[in-house]
Write a protein that holds these residues in place. Structure first.
Motif, PDB file in Angstrom:
ATOM      1  N   LEU A 564      39.551  37.369  51.622  1.00  0.00           N
ATOM      2  CA  LEU A 564      38.633  37.632  50.514  1.00  0.00           C
ATOM      3  C   LEU A 564      37.595  36.535  50.312  1.00  0.00           C
ATOM      4  O   LEU A 564      36.916  36.496  49.287  1.00  0.00           O
ATOM      5  CB  LEU A 564      39.427  37.814  49.216  1.00  0.00           C
ATOM      6  CG  LEU A 564      40.438  38.968  49.206  1.00  0.00           C
ATOM      7  CD1 LEU A 564      41.179  39.010  47.880  1.00  0.00           C
ATOM      8  CD2 LEU A 564      39.722  40.294  49.454  1.00  0.00           C
ATOM      9  N   SER A 567      34.167  37.657  49.253  1.00  0.00           N
ATOM     10  CA  SER A 567      34.075  38.146  47.868  1.00  0.00           C
ATOM     11  C   SER A 567      33.973  36.988  46.892  1.00  0.00           C
ATOM     12  O   SER A 567      33.205  37.044  45.919  1.00  0.00           O
ATOM     13  CB  SER A 567      35.302  39.005  47.534  1.00  0.00           C
ATOM     14  OG  SER A 567      35.325  40.180  48.304  1.00  0.00           O
ATOM     15  N   GLY A 625      37.406  43.049  45.659  1.00  0.00           N
ATOM     16  CA  GLY A 625      36.051  42.563  45.431  1.00  0.00           C
ATOM     17  C   GLY A 625      35.540  42.907  44.051  1.00  0.00           C
ATOM     18  O   GLY A 625      34.880  42.093  43.399  1.00  0.00           O
ATOM     19  N   ASP A 629      34.454  40.106  41.276  1.00  0.00           N
ATOM     20  CA  ASP A 629      33.099  40.136  40.731  1.00  0.00           C
ATOM     21  C   ASP A 629      33.124  40.242  39.205  1.00  0.00           C
ATOM     22  O   ASP A 629      32.425  39.501  38.508  1.00  0.00           O
ATOM     23  CB  ASP A 629      32.326  41.316  41.323  1.00  0.00           C
ATOM     24  CG  ASP A 629      30.887  41.379  40.824  1.00  0.00           C
ATOM     25  OD1 ASP A 629      30.020  40.773  41.472  1.00  0.00           O
ATOM     26  OD2 ASP A 629      30.637  42.033  39.788  1.00  0.00           O
TER      27      ASP A 629
END
Length: 754
Positions: A564, A567, A625, A629
């Protein structure tokens, strides 16, 4: 376009038309274009005003003649200026049907929006607007939101515009406070549309409890009802002094109403009227309410001491009264009256009752005991105990009914989640978890003053345990081994320590010595800042997405976080937050991505995972993700941006500075994430430990360049990262921006970090 409450009346009209069995002949629809359009009894500018229509509302137009449009208003013919109503055709309605077994209806288009209610499978809702994956719908007469993936569109219908438009009836009110915010919703969290000044008049549409809906610049807005005066100012009937230590002011005669502030013993209030057990008083020119009990004469009071292990505090003088809280053995209350075997007293600002059977007066209670290393000395009163205590050269403490109520030195341990209050303003400084140890300053009646991480405030005596230094009980500490600094966190519940290394120890600390842990910014009596705990989180990391992945794989090869990195980096760049911090925070909260909440809900930060039901309450995201975010955006806006409600400095910090003040009750939370950031940095030869930290005072100006335009001012004392020096200015990164700004060098105090 996002529709607001001012559009809802039109939707209500349409819904009423859809479900009406009698379909009136189709008429033309008009949309109001003025901010507030007068509805008149006759087609003339001198016609009597019946009410108002707001901008965006729709009306069914029966006819237009001589510049006036005839509409239906309150079941009667009425008229509005045709100049301010745009004629249209009939209105089309989009409806959706729920496909899930039960669908949450939320206050905003987000998984974090509060739940306003639910819709069952098969129920329909009228769509007002679309916002990404969310639909704004009409729910119980107000705008709300549902997730579009759990509904399907129903064939649109055409609504007859013949149903009448609900009028906006208003009454005039005068602003009674010096300056009042006008908000978008009836809540302190509502956005501020503007302000009105004392003496201004506003048009009140409706009063609902603590808030009044008003007409403001052509739209519905909200103002605290307590700050509005809808009738001639009342004359005080008498002046009464407050006779209890502290009392709350409320917007209505109810303990569930909003608290406007607090009053203290001796403060005189102008009483406007009495309403049962409440007095309406004048507070800064506006009406407020306090319990009549606050005015009881001190001579009528007596002290009651709890003589059982736990005593219920009730809302009424009966066992049928709701249990508000409980008192522990030895705690004191001030009894203001006795009613049929019950003691009446003020508890946390409200009238409360406890059974007299389980209370004894101070005169009946056991005396105090002064305890030192050499003796236990009884005292007949607190005054006698304090006198003996103050004159003793030995360390010691005072007991009352086997509970320690004062001591010369030691620390305080919280019994439950506890708020620390400012001694001057009584406002919240921070809050700490149960079992947190705080350095003792002094005891003052039912208040115990403490210090944590350099901040001093007080906690209620009933919520803490006093632990004298002479008893030598365990608490958290630092020490040095092999040049490395270790922190040992003590857990009183288990009687065990959790220890972890923080990196290279500050040079002034010595091996073999134990250092107190009351102030995370000061070790061994000298200023010492843990770099990753206090650096501004606006600093961008130097690590790439793949480097973040490689670090995770080196520690936990099975962790889903290992893939990740992109991300974390994308969210960091998008919201101006350090990617290393985002990764470290996720590691701590999710157990390297292995927690059930992380696995099932793609929630790495434990958002909305309340203690009572963490899994059920935790927010769910469609992907890792999306969760990263959303959380990065939320943290940036709410904790790292100056002026935001939870902002206390844009670093991880401690319980006096930074995110840790309001983000987590655990006083070690910031230190633990900083330790993980240090571990990441050590893996890459300390590439990100590259700046000198410095302090600036509140009011310090930040400039676009050395001697350039002023960009902002520090609203509090801040820690900044110093990049370099030129022309008498330091180039710094601060909370205001991830881009460098400039501060006069003489206004920056460089600090020691490790």
């Amino acid at each position: 376009m996002k529709l607001t409450k001012k559009h809802i009346a039109a939707a209500v009209t349409i819904v009423a038309a859809i479900h009406s069995e009698a379909h009136a002949e189709a008429q033309e629809t008009g949309t109001v274009t003025a901010d507030a359009l007068s509805v008149r009894e006759s087609p003339s500018a001198t016609g009597k005003i019946l009410g108002y229509l707001q901008k965006g509302q729709k009306a069914a137009i029966a006819a237009v003649s001589n510049g006036w449009a005839q509409i239906s208003f309150q079941g009667k013919n009425a008229y509005v200026s045709a100049k301010y109503i745009k004629q249209e055709g009939t209105a089309a309605v989009q409806t959706v049907k729920v496909t899930a077994s039960k669908l949450n209806v939320r206050s905003k288009p987000s998984l974090y929006g509060s739940i306003a209610g639910t819709l069952e499978k098969g129920e329909t809702a009228v769509v007002l607007a679309k916002e990404g994956d969310w639909l704004q719908v009409l729910y119980k007469g107000a705008a709300a939101y549902v997730n579009s993936q759990y509904v399907q569109e129903v064939q649109p219908q055409t609504a007859s515009p013949a149903a009448q438009v609900q009028p906006v009836q208003t009454t005039a009110a005068t602003v009674a406070a010096s300056r009042v915010n006008v908000r978008t919703s009836p809540s302190l969290q509502g956005g501020v549309l503007g302000q009105v000044q004392q003496g201004e008049q506003v048009q009140v549409i409706k009063q609902a409890g603590e808030w009044s809906s008003v007409l403001y610049k052509g739209q519905t807005a909200y103002i605290y009802t307590a700050y509005l005066q809808t009738q001639a100012a009342e004359k005080p009937i008498e002046a009464k002094p407050i006779a209890v230590s502290q009392v709350s002011f409320y917007t209505a005669p109810s303990y569930s109403a909003q608290v406007l502030g607090t009053g203290k013993n001796g403060q005189t209030l102008s009483v406007l009227a009495y309403e049962g057990d409440w007095a309406r008083v004048s507070l800064n020119g506006a009406a407020a309410y306090v319990p009549v009990l606050a005015f009881q004469e001190p001579k009528q009071e007596k002290t009651g001491i709890v003589k059982v292990s736990l005593l219920n505090v009730r809302s009424a003088p009966s066992t049928e009264g709701a249990v508000i809280s409980q008192l522990r053995q030895g705690e004191e209350i001030t009894i203001t009256a006795e009613e049929n075997g019950w003691a009446k007293f003020l508890y946390q600002g409200q009238t409360a009752y406890a059974s007299l059977s389980y209370l004894q007066t101070a005169a009946e209670a056991a005396a105090y005991t002064v305890v030192t290393a050499s003796q236990r000395r009884p005292a007949a009163s607190l005054t006698e105990a304090e006198q003996a205590f103050s004159t003793s050269a030995e360390d010691g403490y005072i007991e009352k009914n086997q509970t320690i109520v004062d001591m010369k030195a030691g620390f305080v341990r919280t019994k439950a989640l506890t708020t620390i209050y400012d001694g001057e303003t009584d406002s919240q400084i921070t809050y700490v978890a149960a079992g947190t140890d705080l350095k003792f300053v002094k005891a003052a009646g039912q208040r115990v003053f403490v210090t944590i991480d350099g901040a001093t405030g007080y906690v209620p005596l009933s919520q803490v345990e006093l632990i004298p230094a002479m008893l030598k009980q365990a608490t958290s500490y630092y020490d040095v081994k092999g040049g490395q600094l270790y922190y040992h966190a003590y857990k009183a519940a288990s009687g065990a320590y959790t220890s972890y290394g923080l990196g290279s120890a500050p040079a002034h600390l010595q091996e073999g010595k134990v250092y107190e842990a009351w102030n995370a910014k000061e070790l061994g009596g000298q200023e010492s800042y843990y770099y990753f705990a206090y650096m501004p989180l606006r600093i961008q990391t130097s690590y790439t997405a793949e480097e973040l992945n490689a670090f995770v794989r080196s520690v936990r090869p099975d962790s889903p976080l290992a893939g990740l990195g992109s991300s974390f980096v994308a969210a960091a760049q998008k919201y101006g937050v350090n990617a290393g911090y985002l990764l470290a925070h996720a590691i701590l909260e999710s157990g390297w991505g292995t927690s059930r909440i992380a696995q099932d809900k793609k929630n790495l930060y434990g958002f909305q995972a309340v203690d009572a039901a963490p899994y059920d309450g935790a927010a769910a995201f469609k992907s890792w993700g999306e969760g990263i975010d959303y959380c990065a955006k939320y943290i940036s806006e709410h904790y790292l941006t100056p002026g935001s409600r939870q902002y206390r400095g844009g670093a991880l910090g401690d319980k006096a500075y930074g995110m840790n003040v309001m983000y987590a009750s655990d006083s070690n939370w910031g230190r633990q994430i900083a330790r993980l950031m240090h571990q990441l940095d050590a893996f890459y030869q300390h590439r990100d430990t590259r700046y000198q930290l410095g302090k600036v005072q509140a009011g310090t100006s930040f400039y676009s360049s050395a001697g350039g335009k002023q960009e902002s001012k520090a609203d509090r004392g801040l820690l900044v990262a110093v990049k370099g020096k030129a022309n008498g200015f330091y180039e710094v990164i601060s909370d205001a921006s991830s881009s460098p700004l400039y501060v006069p060098a003489n206004q920056v105090q460089l600090v020691t970090s490790y």
